[in-house]
Design a protein around this motif. Sequence first.
Motif, PDB file in Angstrom:
ATOM      1  N   MET A 184       0.832  -1.213   0.000  1.00 49.08           N
ATOM      2  CA  MET A 184       0.000   0.000   0.000  1.00 49.08           C
ATOM      3  C   MET A 184       0.860   1.255   0.000  1.00 49.08           C
ATOM      4  O   MET A 184       0.504   2.262  -0.622  1.00 49.08           O
ATOM      5  N   LEU A 195      -2.424  -0.780  -4.538  1.00 49.57           N
ATOM      6  CA  LEU A 195      -3.603  -1.033  -3.713  1.00 49.57           C
ATOM      7  C   LEU A 195      -4.370  -2.269  -4.174  1.00 49.57           C
ATOM      8  O   LEU A 195      -4.954  -2.989  -3.353  1.00 49.57           O
ATOM      9  N   GLU A 196      -4.407  -2.524  -5.480  1.00 47.42           N
ATOM     10  CA  GLU A 196      -5.139  -3.695  -5.976  1.00 47.42           C
ATOM     11  C   GLU A 196      -4.463  -4.993  -5.519  1.00 47.42           C
ATOM     12  O   GLU A 196      -5.129  -5.933  -5.083  1.00 47.42           O
ATOM     13  N   THR A 235      -6.516  -0.044   5.165  1.00 46.74           N
ATOM     14  CA  THR A 235      -6.757   0.230   3.747  1.00 46.74           C
ATOM     15  C   THR A 235      -7.288   1.640   3.531  1.00 46.74           C
ATOM     16  O   THR A 235      -6.883   2.329   2.576  1.00 46.74           O
ATOM     17  N   GLU A 236      -8.207   2.101   4.406  1.00 46.63           N
ATOM     18  CA  GLU A 236      -8.849   3.404   4.199  1.00 46.63           C
ATOM     19  C   GLU A 236      -7.841   4.548   4.183  1.00 46.63           C
ATOM     20  O   GLU A 236      -7.988   5.500   3.419  1.00 46.63           O
ATOM     21  N   GLN A 261      -6.173   4.536   0.771  1.00 49.81           N
ATOM     22  CA  GLN A 261      -7.099   4.843  -0.314  1.00 49.81           C
ATOM     23  C   GLN A 261      -7.360   6.339  -0.406  1.00 49.81           C
ATOM     24  O   GLN A 261      -7.392   6.909  -1.505  1.00 49.81           O
ATOM     25  N   SER A 262      -7.541   6.995   0.742  1.00 52.28           N
ATOM     26  CA  SER A 262      -7.728   8.452   0.730  1.00 52.28           C
ATOM     27  C   SER A 262      -6.454   9.164   0.304  1.00 52.28           C
ATOM     28  O   SER A 262      -6.499  10.193  -0.377  1.00 52.28           O
ATOM     29  N   LYS A 282      -4.249   7.997  -1.803  1.00 49.26           N
ATOM     30  CA  LYS A 282      -3.974   7.766  -3.226  1.00 49.26           C
ATOM     31  C   LYS A 282      -4.533   8.895  -4.080  1.00 49.26           C
ATOM     32  O   LYS A 282      -3.880   9.357  -5.025  1.00 49.26           O
ATOM     33  N   ARG A 283      -5.742   9.361  -3.761  1.00 47.44           N
ATOM     34  CA  ARG A 283      -6.346  10.453  -4.536  1.00 47.44           C
ATOM     35  C   ARG A 283      -5.511  11.717  -4.428  1.00 47.44           C
ATOM     36  O   ARG A 283      -5.329  12.446  -5.418  1.00 47.44           O
TER      37      ARG A 283
END
Length: 436
Positions: A158, A163-164, A181-182, A185-186, A188-189
Amino acid sequence: ITHPPKTMANSAVLEHSLLRTPYESVHMVTRNTQKLVAKEITDVVAEVKRLSRASKEKTKGANLINATKSITSIVRKLKGLKRKMEEGKKTATKYVTRCQARLEHLEQISKFARVGVASCSRASASRSPEDVVDSLGVAAQEKVFLRSVDAMLVGHLMRLGCLESAAALTKQADISNLVDTEVFQSAKRVIEGLRNRDCKPALAWCGANRSRLRRSRCALEADLRVQQFVELLKSEQIEGALSYAREHLSISPESHLQTLLHAMGAIAFMPLTSSNSMPKRYQYLFGEDKWFELEQIFRNVLFKLNGLPKQSTLAIRLQAGLEALKTPHCGERKEEESRNTKEEAVKIASECPVCASGMYSLANPLSISHRTQSCIVCRMCGKVMDENNRPMALPNGNVYSRKALEENVKQNNGQVHDPRTGETFEFSKAKSVYIL
C-alpha cells in the motif's frame, strides 16, 4: 517460513502503529460527530426560540404557515442528524472491532514468545522444547506468524501504491482487521492529484483534517497554498495570483515567511521572457522538484497523523537484519548487478543477503555491523562453526562444519556430496581446519 523464530513475538514492540492507527480513526470519527451534533443542535435550538418569539406576534395566519415550514425544516434536520450519527457509530464500531482483533493478534504473538522462552529455559527438563510448543499447537503458531508476515507485505504494498495487489492479498489471507486500507485509499487520490500538478485534492484533505493538522503543527496547507500561488504566476495570471495571496497567504505561519517573501518577490519578474529570466534565489519555487517535495511532505504528515512509521514494518525488520550482516565489502558488486544472470543473482544472495538484488538499497543508509569477534557460519547447514562443531575442509578447498558433513554422509550412502560443486568425496578425506 514453516518454522517461525521464537523471537518473532519480541517484535510486538514494533507494532505500535497496529493499535495507534485505528485509535486515531476512532478519535477522529468521535470528534467529527461531536462537532456535527453541537452545530445541528445549536441551529435547532435557535430555530425553536425564533418560533417561540413569533408565536407571540399578532399575525396568526402568517405565523402558522411559517411555523409549519420551520417545524418541517427542524424535523428534516433532526432526521439527517440521526442518520449521520448512525453512520458515525457504525464507522467507530468498525474501528473498535479492528482494535480488538489486533489486541487479540498481539496477545497470541506474546503467548508464543513466552512459550519460546520457556522451551529454551527448560531444555534440560523432562519435557522437551518440542513438547512445550506442540502443547499449544504448532499449526496455530505458524498461522499467527504468517498472518503477521501477510499484514507486513500488505502494508508495504500500500505504501508503494499497489492497492489492488494489497487488496487481493488481504482478501486471500483474511487479514482485513490487521491492515489500514482506508488511510492509503484516501491518500492515493491526493498523491495522484499532486503527480498531475493539481493541489485541489490535497487542499480538500487538509480541510477535512484541519483540526488535526493544527494540533500537530503541520504546515502542509501553507505549502499547498504557496504552490497554488506559484502556478498562477506560471500561467501569467498576475491579478488572480494577487487576489489569491490576499485571501489565503495572509494567514501563513511564521515558519513559511521566507518562502512567502520569495513567492511575492517573484511577481516583480513576471512575465518571464528570454531577456527577463527568474533570479536564482526564486527558481526553486518554479521547479518540478517542488511537486515531489510536496508529495513527500504529504506522506510524512499522513503517517504522523495516523501513527504510522515513515517506513513500512517490513522494511524496518529487513533493515534490522541487514545491519547485523553489513560489512565494509558489501555493495562492491553493485555495478555488476544489471549484467548478472539469474543463477549468478541467486548465488550472490546466498553468499551475502545484503548484496542481493533489491536489498542493498535498504542497507545502503545503514551503518556497518561492528564485531569485536568474528564467527564462521557453515554454508551447508547455516550453523556456527566452533570447538563443538569444527570446520572441516574437503579436498577441493570448500569448508563446511563437521555436523553438516556427518548429516550429508547419511543422506548420500557414506559419501560427502559438495552442494556447491557437485563433487563427491570420502568422509575420511575431509581434514580439520584450525583458525588462529
